[in-house]
Design a protein around this motif. Structure first.
Motif, mmCIF file in Angstrom:
data_model
loop_
_atom_site.group_PDB
_atom_site.id
_atom_site.type_symbol
_atom_site.label_atom_id
_atom_site.label_comp_id
_atom_site.label_asym_id
_atom_site.label_seq_id
_atom_site.Cartn_x
_atom_site.Cartn_y
_atom_site.Cartn_z
ATOM 1 N N GLN A 1 0.832 -1.207 0.000
ATOM 2 C CA GLN A 1 0.000 0.000 0.000
ATOM 3 C C GLN A 1 0.865 1.255 0.000
ATOM 4 O O GLN A 1 0.567 2.226 -0.679
ATOM 5 N N TYR A 2 1.941 1.219 0.776
ATOM 6 C CA TYR A 2 2.930 2.296 0.793
ATOM 7 C C TYR A 2 4.322 1.679 0.854
ATOM 8 O O TYR A 2 4.534 0.702 1.568
ATOM 9 N N GLY A 3 5.246 2.266 0.124
ATOM 10 C CA GLY A 3 6.642 1.852 0.184
ATOM 11 C C GLY A 3 7.531 3.065 -0.012
ATOM 12 O O GLY A 3 7.321 3.841 -0.946
ATOM 13 N N ALA A 4 8.497 3.250 0.871
ATOM 14 C CA ALA A 4 9.365 4.433 0.754
ATOM 15 C C ALA A 4 10.676 4.165 1.475
ATOM 16 O O ALA A 4 10.782 3.274 2.323
ATOM 17 N N THR A 5 11.685 4.974 1.131
ATOM 18 C CA THR A 5 13.009 4.823 1.719
ATOM 19 C C THR A 5 13.635 6.184 1.965
ATOM 20 O O THR A 5 13.262 7.177 1.320
ATOM 21 N N SER A 6 14.564 6.245 2.875
ATOM 22 C CA SER A 6 15.310 7.474 3.148
ATOM 23 C C SER A 6 16.483 7.581 2.173
ATOM 24 O O SER A 6 16.747 6.667 1.379
ATOM 25 N N ASP A 7 17.201 8.693 2.243
ATOM 26 C CA ASP A 7 18.391 8.851 1.390
ATOM 27 C C ASP A 7 19.416 7.764 1.695
ATOM 28 O O ASP A 7 20.013 7.183 0.784
ATOM 29 N N LEU A 8 19.623 7.475 2.983
ATOM 30 C CA LEU A 8 20.560 6.416 3.369
ATOM 31 C C LEU A 8 20.071 5.068 2.868
ATOM 32 O O LEU A 8 20.857 4.251 2.361
ATOM 33 N N GLY A 9 18.772 4.832 2.977
ATOM 34 C CA GLY A 9 18.211 3.577 2.480
ATOM 35 C C GLY A 9 18.355 3.447 0.979
ATOM 36 O O GLY A 9 18.640 2.366 0.466
ATOM 37 N N GLU A 10 18.196 4.567 0.272
ATOM 38 C CA GLU A 10 18.336 4.539 -1.185
ATOM 39 C C GLU A 10 19.758 4.179 -1.591
ATOM 40 O O GLU A 10 19.972 3.403 -2.531
ATOM 41 N N LYS A 11 20.739 4.708 -0.879
ATOM 42 C CA LYS A 11 22.141 4.395 -1.177
ATOM 43 C C LYS A 11 22.438 2.916 -0.969
ATOM 44 O O LYS A 11 23.288 2.336 -1.646
ATOM 45 N N ASN A 12 21.733 2.304 -0.029
ATOM 46 C CA ASN A 12 21.968 0.893 0.290
ATOM 47 C C ASN A 12 20.932 -0.050 -0.336
ATOM 48 O O ASN A 12 20.896 -1.224 0.012
#
Length: 318
Positions: free
Chosen positions: A243-254
């Motif tokens: 339903q929702y999925g998101a990541t932080s900048d740190l999560g995006e890098k990893n």
């Protein structure tokens, strides 16, 4: 020909409605009245029940009304006519004819329906598509909805899969910490990328999760105990939806969101779920009508297209 009586839903019919939904072939927990009514202040309910001559419920139709148009349903991801598993096609067509006659008698001019993606049917069938086609309805919108068939891991991107197997610094927790995800990841990310807000407020999603603890769950990913990504899950018998999925900048890098998806794919495949619904990529702000980057990302995760159609039927007698 069988005769059916159509009646507007009333609160006294709540138990009758919910019991029918539980045994239907094309219903999910979103059609439960407790889910449908969490935002009842935003919509004028116009749901219908259909009875046979012996007063048995033969179908329900989740709907709301705005002006002289009935929608099935603006507050839900999908809608349509909900029927029993053994209901045959001709009976479905006759039931829909009864609903159309009822709506005309009530002065309704237009009926709009957004279909239930076929992956949610316990018995694969889509009679309503034929009904709206032969009734002259306009298919005015078609969404690209992607879902991953969990029994077919060969659809996964080999490079993403290899990276997932090598990753050691991400921890996935089925912790139901909606607050952490909403406040630290989802709200700031949607604001930053799309200048938007989640459809559900934190209070709404926590209340719904309390009412449907087996269906609504929050899974988060952490690096060194810091939340870096999350996915809100809507689960049903055969399908799990992101339903929702998101990541932080740190999560995006990893690549934390990819890692989270693959973890969930393996988890729910072991639980014998059939599909993981990753939602739509339709976006009218792009000239193609869809977000190419999002489509590529979801296809690399194994997603395949199951279109969701929107129909509009003119009820004026010509």
């Amino acid at each position: 020909m069988k005769i059916y009586q159509v009646r507007k839903y009333e609160k006294e019919s709540k138990m009758l409605w919910n019991e029918f939904v539980k045994k239907a072939k094309n219903a999910t927990f979103l059609f439960d009245r407790d889910f449908m009514e969490y935002h009842q202040d935003r919509f004028e309910d116009y749901s219908l029940l259909v009875f046979d001559a012996k007063e048995n419920v033969k179908a329900v139709f989740p709907a709301n009304k705005a002006g002289d148009t009935v929608f099935s349903h603006q507050g839900l991801t999908y809608g349509g006519l909900v029927v029993e598993k053994k209901t045959k096609s001709e009976e479905i067509f006759t039931i829909m004819d009864s609903i159309v006659r009822f709506l005309r008698a009530q002065g309704i001019i237009t009926l709009q329906m957004k279909s239930l993606p076929i992956i949610y049917n316990s018995t694969m069938s889509n009679e309503l598509d034929f009904y709206f086609f032969k009734s002259g309805a306009n298919c005015f919108r078609k969404d690209l909805n992607l879902a991953f068939p969990l029994k077919d891991p060969e659809l996964w991107s080999k490079s993403k899969w290899k990276h997932y197997k090598k990753t050691k610094n991400i921890e996935v927790r089925f912790d139901n910490k909606f607050n952490d995800f909403w406040e630290e990841i989802l709200i700031p990310r949607l604001l930053q990328k799309y200048n938007a807000s989640p459809v559900h407020t934190l209070q709404e999603i926590e209340s719904l999760a309390s009412d449907f603890p087996e269906n609504i769950k929050q899974v988060n990913a952490y690096i060194d105990n810091q939340i870096v990504a999350g996915i809100t899950l809507f689960q049903d018998t055969f399908v799990v939806k992101s339903q929702y999925g998101a990541t932080s900048d740190l999560g995006e890098k990893n690549r934390a969101l990819d890692y989270l998806y693959f973890t969930l794919f393996e988890h729910f495949r072991a639980e014998n779920k059939l599909y993981f619904d990753m939602g739509v990529v339709t976006d009218t702000s792009f000239k193609e009508g869809f977000n190419k980057g999002l489509l590529q990302q979801k296809e690399e995760l194994g997603g395949v297209v199951f279109c969701q159609d929107y129909y509009q039927l003119d009820l004026q007698v010509k």
